[in-house]
Write a protein that holds these residues in place. Structure first.
Motif, mmCIF file in Angstrom:
data_model
loop_
_atom_site.group_PDB
_atom_site.id
_atom_site.type_symbol
_atom_site.label_atom_id
_atom_site.label_comp_id
_atom_site.label_asym_id
_atom_site.label_seq_id
_atom_site.Cartn_x
_atom_site.Cartn_y
_atom_site.Cartn_z
ATOM 1 N N TYR A 1 0.718 -1.050 0.026
ATOM 2 C CA TYR A 1 -0.046 0.025 -0.016
ATOM 3 C C TYR A 1 0.832 1.236 -0.093
ATOM 4 C CZ TYR A 1 -4.116 -2.869 1.719
ATOM 5 O OH TYR A 1 -5.211 -3.352 1.842
ATOM 6 N N SER B 1 0.051 -6.974 3.908
ATOM 7 C CA SER B 1 -0.730 -7.632 4.960
ATOM 8 C C SER B 1 -0.787 -6.609 6.215
ATOM 9 C CB SER B 1 0.186 -8.787 5.673
ATOM 10 O OG SER B 1 1.366 -8.157 6.223
ATOM 11 N N ILE B 2 -0.629 -5.263 5.950
ATOM 12 C CA ILE B 2 -1.026 -4.122 6.880
ATOM 13 C C ILE B 2 -2.522 -4.076 7.353
ATOM 14 C CG2 ILE B 2 -1.289 -2.405 5.324
ATOM 15 C CD1 ILE B 2 0.321 -0.631 7.026
ATOM 16 N N ASN B 3 -2.609 -3.802 8.442
ATOM 17 C CA ASN B 3 -4.065 -3.461 9.113
ATOM 18 C C ASN B 3 -4.338 -1.994 8.444
ATOM 19 O OD1 ASN B 3 -6.494 -2.916 10.336
ATOM 20 N ND2 ASN B 3 -5.829 -4.211 12.129
ATOM 21 N N VAL B 4 -5.002 -1.771 7.251
ATOM 22 C CA VAL B 4 -5.280 -0.641 6.688
ATOM 23 C C VAL B 4 -6.211 0.237 7.535
ATOM 24 C CG1 VAL B 4 -5.291 0.732 4.624
ATOM 25 C CG2 VAL B 4 -5.739 -1.852 4.592
ATOM 26 N N ALA B 5 -7.227 -0.474 8.218
ATOM 27 C CA ALA B 5 -8.228 0.215 9.004
ATOM 28 C C ALA B 5 -7.387 0.952 10.423
ATOM 29 C CB ALA B 5 -9.239 -0.694 9.668
ATOM 30 N N ARG B 6 -6.344 0.219 10.717
ATOM 31 C CA ARG B 6 -5.701 0.679 11.967
ATOM 32 C C ARG B 6 -4.935 1.760 11.361
ATOM 33 N NH1 ARG B 6 -2.457 -3.304 15.744
ATOM 34 N NH2 ARG B 6 -1.157 -1.756 16.440
ATOM 35 N N HIS C 1 -5.575 3.845 9.213
ATOM 36 C CA HIS C 1 -6.381 4.932 8.726
ATOM 37 C C HIS C 1 -6.840 5.582 10.242
ATOM 38 C CE1 HIS C 1 -6.398 4.469 4.700
ATOM 39 N NE2 HIS C 1 -7.343 3.980 4.572
ATOM 40 N N LEU C 2 -6.851 4.877 11.213
ATOM 41 C CA LEU C 2 -7.116 5.433 12.867
ATOM 42 C C LEU C 2 -6.016 6.049 13.196
ATOM 43 C CD1 LEU C 2 -9.040 2.276 14.145
ATOM 44 C CD2 LEU C 2 -10.002 4.305 13.591
#
Lengths: 161, 123
Positions: A113, A132-137, A139-140
């Motif tokens: 990303y 594999s990144i947690n995109v939602a995190r 964006h938080l």
């Protein structure tokens, strides 16, 4: 001859629909008065907070690099330029649709990303992440980092060069 | 999408339900949320619990168990949190997340109902 004339033609767009011209803010790149240690701390905090972040790039909307903490060998100057390109596209979309200022843009490729966040009218934060990144995190957390960076960049005197 | 909305609404009809969400654990983003309170932001819960699911999946893989998660139960002081990955083909990479109040819910019933909802959820 007449057949060609029958074909539909692109007409000139109406004048007066262009976005308003704007004066570019002075570049942040190379400004020695920036609080570099504090900025570096914010950038590394973001990288530590979210597993899978390869690094962050702080760049100006003019495409010039301010600082970075990339670890994966990507060229930070290129990324600063790409971030500004993304910003330009987002800004045009915002203007055309009347949706206001650019805030965030994420590009997802097969292997990872690139997210670009607006810090203020002058600076951008680009974050490179693995697939594999947690995109939602991301964006938080990233908008908080961007807000802190905006504060750090706020009281900086612009360079005249 | 109607199917998803119905599933989330059914999840909220479980006794003691506080909030429910359908989450993509490849990105941590929510496909839908229902319920939640002013203090509980379900998108934050989804992003955080994505890491829980990923950690467990990785552990199963490291232990070479060749198995999958049916559900995960997290017991708090006043709440139960239930995580249920979708097992059908259309729900690959998604999980249902349910928060229920410990004092008002029947855990066995909530777990059973969540399984029914998961089985009937076709995206």
């Amino acid at each position: 001859m007449s057949r060609v004339d029958d074909l539909p033609r692109r007409t000139r767009p109406q004048t007066g629909t262009l976005p308003p011209p704007r004066a570019l803010p002075p570049s942040l790149a190379g400004n020695p008065t920036l609080p570099y240690p504090a900025i570096a701390q914010e950038l590394s905090a973001l990288r530590l907070q979210i597993p899978g972040v390869h690094g962050c790039v702080l760049g100006g909307v003019d495409g010039l690099l301010v600082t970075h903490n990339l670890q994966n060998g990507a060229d930070p100057d290129d990324l600063a330029a790409l971030a500004a390109t993304t910003y330009g596209l987002g800004r045009q979309v915002g203007l055309r649709l009347g949706q206001g200022d650019f805030q965030q843009s994420t590009v997802r490729n097969a292997g990872g990303y690139l997210s670009v966040y607006a810090i203020n009218g002058q600076a951008l934060l680009a974050v490179v992440g693995t697939d594999s990144i947690n995109v939602a995190r991301l964006h938080l957390h990233a908008p908080t980092t961007a807000a802190k960076l905006a504060e750090l960049l706020d009281g900086v005197s612009p360079t005249t060069s | 999408m109607g199917n998803l909305d119905i599933a989330l609404k059914n999840a909220m009809n479980i006794d003691g339900a506080i909030g429910a969400a359908l989450v993509d654990y490849t990105s941590g983003m929510t496909l839908g949320v229902a319920g939640g309170t002013g203090e509980i932001d379900l998108t934050v819960a989804a992003a955080g619990n994505t890491d829980v699911v990923r950690a467990k999946l990785r552990t199963i893989e490291m232990l070479k168990l060749d198995d999958e998660i049916e559900d995960i139960l997290i017991t708090l002081g006043s709440q139960y949190h239930l995580i249920r990955p979708l097992s059908n083909r259309t729900g690959k990479g998604l999980f249902l997340y349910l928060m229920v109040s410990k004092s008002r819910a029947n855990l066995a019933m909530a777990r059973h109902q969540l399984r029914t909802i998961e089985e009937s959820l076709e995206l």
